[in-house]
Design a protein around this motif. Structure first.
Motif, mmCIF file in Angstrom:
data_model
loop_
_atom_site.group_PDB
_atom_site.id
_atom_site.type_symbol
_atom_site.label_atom_id
_atom_site.label_comp_id
_atom_site.label_asym_id
_atom_site.label_seq_id
_atom_site.Cartn_x
_atom_site.Cartn_y
_atom_site.Cartn_z
ATOM 1 N N ALA A 244 84.482 58.139 53.684
ATOM 2 C CA ALA A 244 84.935 57.364 54.838
ATOM 3 C C ALA A 244 86.404 57.014 54.714
ATOM 4 C CB ALA A 244 84.083 56.106 54.975
ATOM 5 N N LEU A 245 86.833 56.684 53.495
ATOM 6 C CA LEU A 245 88.233 56.330 53.270
ATOM 7 C C LEU A 245 89.157 57.506 53.582
ATOM 8 C CD1 LEU A 245 88.903 53.481 52.162
ATOM 9 C CD2 LEU A 245 89.489 54.565 50.000
ATOM 10 N N ARG A 246 88.681 58.715 53.304
ATOM 11 C CA ARG A 246 89.477 59.913 53.586
ATOM 12 C C ARG A 246 89.431 60.311 55.058
ATOM 13 N NH1 ARG A 246 87.013 61.500 48.625
ATOM 14 N NH2 ARG A 246 85.439 62.632 49.828
ATOM 15 N N GLY A 247 88.607 59.638 55.852
ATOM 16 C CA GLY A 247 88.535 59.942 57.278
ATOM 17 C C GLY A 247 87.390 60.839 57.671
ATOM 18 N N SER A 248 86.458 61.115 56.780
ATOM 19 C CA SER A 248 85.284 61.907 57.148
ATOM 20 C C SER A 248 84.381 61.093 58.068
ATOM 21 C CB SER A 248 84.508 62.331 55.902
ATOM 22 O OG SER A 248 85.306 63.153 55.075
ATOM 23 N N PHE A 249 83.560 61.784 58.823
ATOM 24 C CA PHE A 249 82.666 61.111 59.759
ATOM 25 C C PHE A 249 81.361 61.888 59.867
ATOM 26 C CE2 PHE A 249 80.879 60.174 63.941
ATOM 27 C CZ PHE A 249 80.905 58.784 63.931
ATOM 28 N N GLY A 250 80.265 61.116 60.005
ATOM 29 C CA GLY A 250 78.957 61.735 60.244
ATOM 30 C C GLY A 250 78.335 62.266 58.966
ATOM 31 N N ASP A 251 77.726 63.421 59.057
ATOM 32 C CA ASP A 251 76.972 63.991 57.942
ATOM 33 C C ASP A 251 77.917 64.712 56.982
ATOM 34 O OD1 ASP A 251 74.779 64.628 56.386
ATOM 35 O OD2 ASP A 251 74.208 66.372 57.598
#
Length: 321
Positions: A244-251
């Protein structure tokens, strides 16, 4: 009075010179406290790190034990197996020139765990504040929810620390909102519990951990280092927060351990939610029943009996937006 420009948690810690940041729920929980600990050290505060440990502490040499239930873990500490979050963190700290002792607290009931904290605090020369850290938010469950997550270690830690009246500031921070859904936690009820704590004056606000800060960047590096040190059992909680910190989202899958689950990585995971530990303990419906516990399995029994005695549990609620 807190300022809009300073979260209430940091207002509480402003005058604290010596702070103990401790993982409440075992495993890699202390990693969720690392950004806060590093930021406090950068402000000139003396910060010590501890963690309720899932490692095989009883296989350690006698020289590491400070007192019954508390051991000093350093980068060179020898142990059986590769699962040793406290040693992994100590090794990362040394690599980055930080004080590299991580105190491991043996899993136990409230009474011996509180005495282990007292022994550690005495060794440190006293502390002005203890910050309990939960990776996830199930420490905020009050006991009558449909799902509690994994409460035993969290409640042992909360009960132990809330009873340390000699420490001026006893606080709880949670990082990783949403990760406990896998263990049955309904996060609408988490928000309802936070609202109740706000009415009591025990909610100390929320703030994010940006990856552009030194604390955020170091956290990402520490999580990657821990994953490399423990390839067979990487932390799902901290891996999700780091994604999440790196900007990923979802699965956003990052380990085979979650290949049969659908993840929901999102920016809320990067928020610290902070509460007063004594206020949180006061809101918990069964914590007084744990006061005399000695063994962790006693906590499991007390929680099960308490929940069996309830006429009904609070049902999960859908988030309406």
């Amino acid at each position: 009075m807190p300022s809009l420009l300073e979260p209430p948690l940091l207002t509480r810690l402003r005058e604290a010179g010596r702070i103990l940041v401790a993982g409440a729920g075992g495993g890699f929980d202390i990693y969720a406290g690392l950004p806060l600990a590093l930021a406090l050290r950068a402000e000139g505060k003396e910060v010590h790190l501890a963690n309720l440990s899932f490692a095989d502490l009883h296989g350690l040499g006698l020289d590491v034990w400070l007192d019954q239930g508390v051991a000093a873990i350093r980068p060179e500490t020898e142990a059986r197996g590769d699962y040793f979050p406290e040693r992994s963190l100590a090794r990362w700290l040394r690599l980055h020139g930080e004080p590299d002792t991580v105190w491991a607290l043996d899993r136990a009931g409230v009474q011996p765990l509180r005495e282990a904290y007292r022994a550690l605090i005495a060794h440190l020369g006293g502390v002005d504040a203890i910050v309990l850290v939960d990776g996830g938010t199930d420490i905020l469950m009050r006991g009558d929810e449909n799902g509690l997550g994994t409460p035993e270690e969290d409640m042992a830690s909360l009960g132990a620390v809330a009873g340390l009246d000699e420490v001026a500031q006893r606080l709880v921070v949670c990082l990783g909102f949403g990760v406990d859904a896998y263990h049955g936690v309904n996060h609408t009820l988490v928000l309802e519990n936070l609202a109740a704590l706000a009415r009591d004056g025990a909610y100390l606000g929320a703030f994010s951990v940006p990856q552009e800060t030194r604390a955020g960047a170091c956290y990402l590096d520490a999580v990657a280092h821990a994953q490399a040190e423990t390839p067979s059992h990487p932390s799902i909680v901290n891996g999700s927060i780091a994604a999440a910190l790196r900007g990923s989202f979802g699965d956003a899958q990052f380990t085979d351990r979650t290949r049969h689950s659908e993840l929901f990585v999102n920016p809320l995971m990067t928020l610290y939610f902070a509460v007063d530990a004594v206020g949180l303990a006061r809101r918990n419906l069964y914590l007084p029943l744990l006061e005399r516990t000695v063994l962790l399995r006693q906590i499991s029994t007390v929680i099960a009996e308490f929940r069996d005695s309830l006429p009904a549990l609070r049902p999960p609620r859908a988030f309406p937006h």
